[in-house]
Design a protein around this motif. Structure first.
Motif, PDB file in Angstrom:
ATOM      1  N   ASP A 226      67.683  31.057  89.574  1.00 23.36           N
ATOM      2  CA  ASP A 226      66.207  31.164  89.563  1.00 23.36           C
ATOM      3  C   ASP A 226      65.612  30.463  88.339  1.00 23.36           C
ATOM      4  O   ASP A 226      64.587  29.803  88.416  1.00 23.36           O
ATOM      5  N   LEU A 227      66.303  30.578  87.216  1.00 26.79           N
ATOM      6  CA  LEU A 227      65.759  30.007  85.970  1.00 26.79           C
ATOM      7  C   LEU A 227      65.874  28.482  85.921  1.00 26.79           C
ATOM      8  O   LEU A 227      65.114  27.821  85.221  1.00 26.79           O
ATOM      9  N   VAL A 228      66.813  27.919  86.666  1.00 30.09           N
ATOM     10  CA  VAL A 228      66.965  26.445  86.627  1.00 30.09           C
ATOM     11  C   VAL A 228      66.131  25.764  87.709  1.00 30.09           C
ATOM     12  O   VAL A 228      65.994  24.534  87.710  1.00 30.09           O
ATOM     13  N   LEU A 229      65.529  26.561  88.600  1.00 32.89           N
ATOM     14  CA  LEU A 229      64.747  25.929  89.682  1.00 32.89           C
ATOM     15  C   LEU A 229      63.669  24.982  89.144  1.00 32.89           C
ATOM     16  O   LEU A 229      63.540  23.857  89.611  1.00 32.89           O
ATOM     17  N   PRO A 230      62.898  25.388  88.133  1.00 35.82           N
ATOM     18  CA  PRO A 230      61.870  24.449  87.642  1.00 35.82           C
ATOM     19  C   PRO A 230      62.461  23.085  87.245  1.00 35.82           C
ATOM     20  O   PRO A 230      61.881  22.041  87.538  1.00 35.82           O
ATOM     21  N   SER A 231      63.652  23.112  86.655  1.00 39.90           N
ATOM     22  CA  SER A 231      64.210  21.805  86.227  1.00 39.90           C
ATOM     23  C   SER A 231      64.676  21.023  87.456  1.00 39.90           C
ATOM     24  O   SER A 231      64.615  19.797  87.489  1.00 39.90           O
ATOM     25  N   ILE A 232      65.078  21.740  88.525  1.00 38.09           N
ATOM     26  CA  ILE A 232      65.453  21.015  89.763  1.00 38.09           C
ATOM     27  C   ILE A 232      64.212  20.329  90.332  1.00 38.09           C
ATOM     28  O   ILE A 232      64.221  19.141  90.643  1.00 38.09           O
ATOM     29  N   LEU A 233      63.131  21.099  90.389  1.00 43.16           N
ATOM     30  CA  LEU A 233      61.903  20.551  91.013  1.00 43.16           C
ATOM     31  C   LEU A 233      61.396  19.375  90.195  1.00 43.16           C
ATOM     32  O   LEU A 233      61.013  18.334  90.725  1.00 43.16           O
ATOM     33  N   ARG A 234      61.471  19.536  88.883  1.00 51.14           N
ATOM     34  CA  ARG A 234      61.000  18.433  88.018  1.00 51.14           C
ATOM     35  C   ARG A 234      61.829  17.177  88.280  1.00 51.14           C
ATOM     36  O   ARG A 234      61.334  16.089  88.479  1.00 51.14           O
ATOM     37  N   LYS A 235      63.158  17.372  88.348  1.00 50.36           N
ATOM     38  CA  LYS A 235      64.058  16.220  88.539  1.00 50.36           C
ATOM     39  C   LYS A 235      63.784  15.584  89.901  1.00 50.36           C
ATOM     40  O   LYS A 235      63.691  14.368  90.039  1.00 50.36           O
ATOM     41  N   ARG A 236      63.578  16.413  90.925  1.00 46.98           N
ATOM     42  CA  ARG A 236      63.347  15.861  92.272  1.00 46.98           C
ATOM     43  C   ARG A 236      62.051  15.072  92.275  1.00 46.98           C
ATOM     44  O   ARG A 236      61.978  13.974  92.843  1.00 46.98           O
TER      45      ARG A 236
END
Ligand SMILES: Nc1nc2c(ncn2[C@@H]2O[C@H](COP(=O)(O)OP(=O)(O)OP(=O)(O)O)[C@@H](O)[C@H]2O)c(=O)[nH]1
Ligand SMILES: [Mg+2]
Length: 263
Positions: A226-236
């Motif tokens: 859950d905590l790494v989701l923002p960095s996934i979305l940013r990268k995508r």
């Protein structure tokens, strides 16, 4: 895998680091296979691809043995989360995290998050001894819960018996207090210049787990996902690139199977 099929490209990388024997591989088995099974000391490293909703998370298991130390910074490259793992019955395994492993994380992402995990809690904490794996709980387990007598607390024995398992029902002396892990987490934030990361307080990022019973294992991984989701979305958003890679290209480069590739 059918010819020409596309292997899902990992959106994010989570790495397990820590001294040998603390239970990194066992934690990964518990989370991915819902099992506590025999392990051999990890050679190099291996990864497991976990589908988390529409996202693909690669969880890297690394070798704790000193002889593989140099590989650690390679495995940490580009990591969005690092799980620093120690054994609650072994003070030295916590000290090793600061002395030997913390510097390996210099290659991780700038916004990487860090979890401190004290494994083998079943050896020191009665509530960690009960099966916490939703799949594994059986009615006699609840029976055991009712009958659970106060386990005998071993005094701080300098040389714990060779096989803790033979002490089932007995509790080993805990060598690492939760407060020690919290203090170490504070030193990591200072080392990373992240002191102001109030969004990730120690009480959220320090866990005690048992790969043997499943205690807190799902909570650990799913908190991090859950905590790494923002960095996934940013990268995508940044990349707008295909979330898949063409295996043919990989094969051309001697691509290896994606599951548990050992480098
Ligand atoms: N009681 C208990 N034993 C555990 C737990 N997790 C791992 N073990 C045992 O600890 C030993 C080492 O476990 P591994 O998972 O292989 O440890 P590792 O950190 O992967 O070790 P390396 O691969 O050498 O770095 C094995 O005998 C496991 O069965 C736990 O939560 N409780
Ligand atoms: Mg291992």
């Amino acid at each position: 895998m059918p010819e020409g099929s596309k292997m899902k490209k990992p959106d994010v990388k989570v790495v397990l680091l820590g001294d040998m024997n603390v239970g990194k591989t066992s934690l990964l088995h518990r989370y991915t296979e819902r099992k506590f099974k025999d392990t051999v000391s990890t050679v190099g490293g291996a990864f497991f691809l976990k589908q988390w909703g529409p996202y693909n998370i690669s969880i890297w298991d690394t070798a704790g043995r000193e002889q593989f130390h140099g590989l650690g910074s390679m495995y940490c490259r580009g990591a969005s989360a690092v799980i620093l793992t120690y054994d609650v019955t072994n003070w030295q395994s916590l000290a090793e995290l600061e002395e030997r492993f913390l510097s390996l994380t210099d290659t991780a992402n700038q916004d990487c998050i860090y979890a401190i995990v004290g494994n083998k809690a079943d050896l020191t904490d009665p509530k960690a001894q009960l099966s916490h794996d939703s799949i594994g709980v059986s009615e006699d387990q609840t029976q055991c819960e009712e009958e659970m007598t106060e386990p005998q607390i071993l005094s701080a024995c300098p040389t714990p018996p060779a096989s803790p398992e033979s002490l089932s029902g007995l509790i080993l002396h805990k060598q690492v207090a939760h407060e020690d892990a919290v203090a170490f987490y504070g030193r990591i934030l200072r080392y990373k210049g992240l002191e102001d990361k109030s969004s990730l307080p120690p009480e959220k990022m320090c866990f005690e787990t048992s790969a043997k019973t499943g205690y807190n294992v799902d909570a650990l991984f799913e908190t991090l996902f859950d905590l790494v989701l923002p960095s996934i979305l940013r990268k995508r958003n940044e990349n707008q690139e295909s979330p898949t890679v063409d295996l043919e290209v990989c094969r051309g480069a001697g691509g290896r199977r994606a599951r548990s590739t050992c480098c």
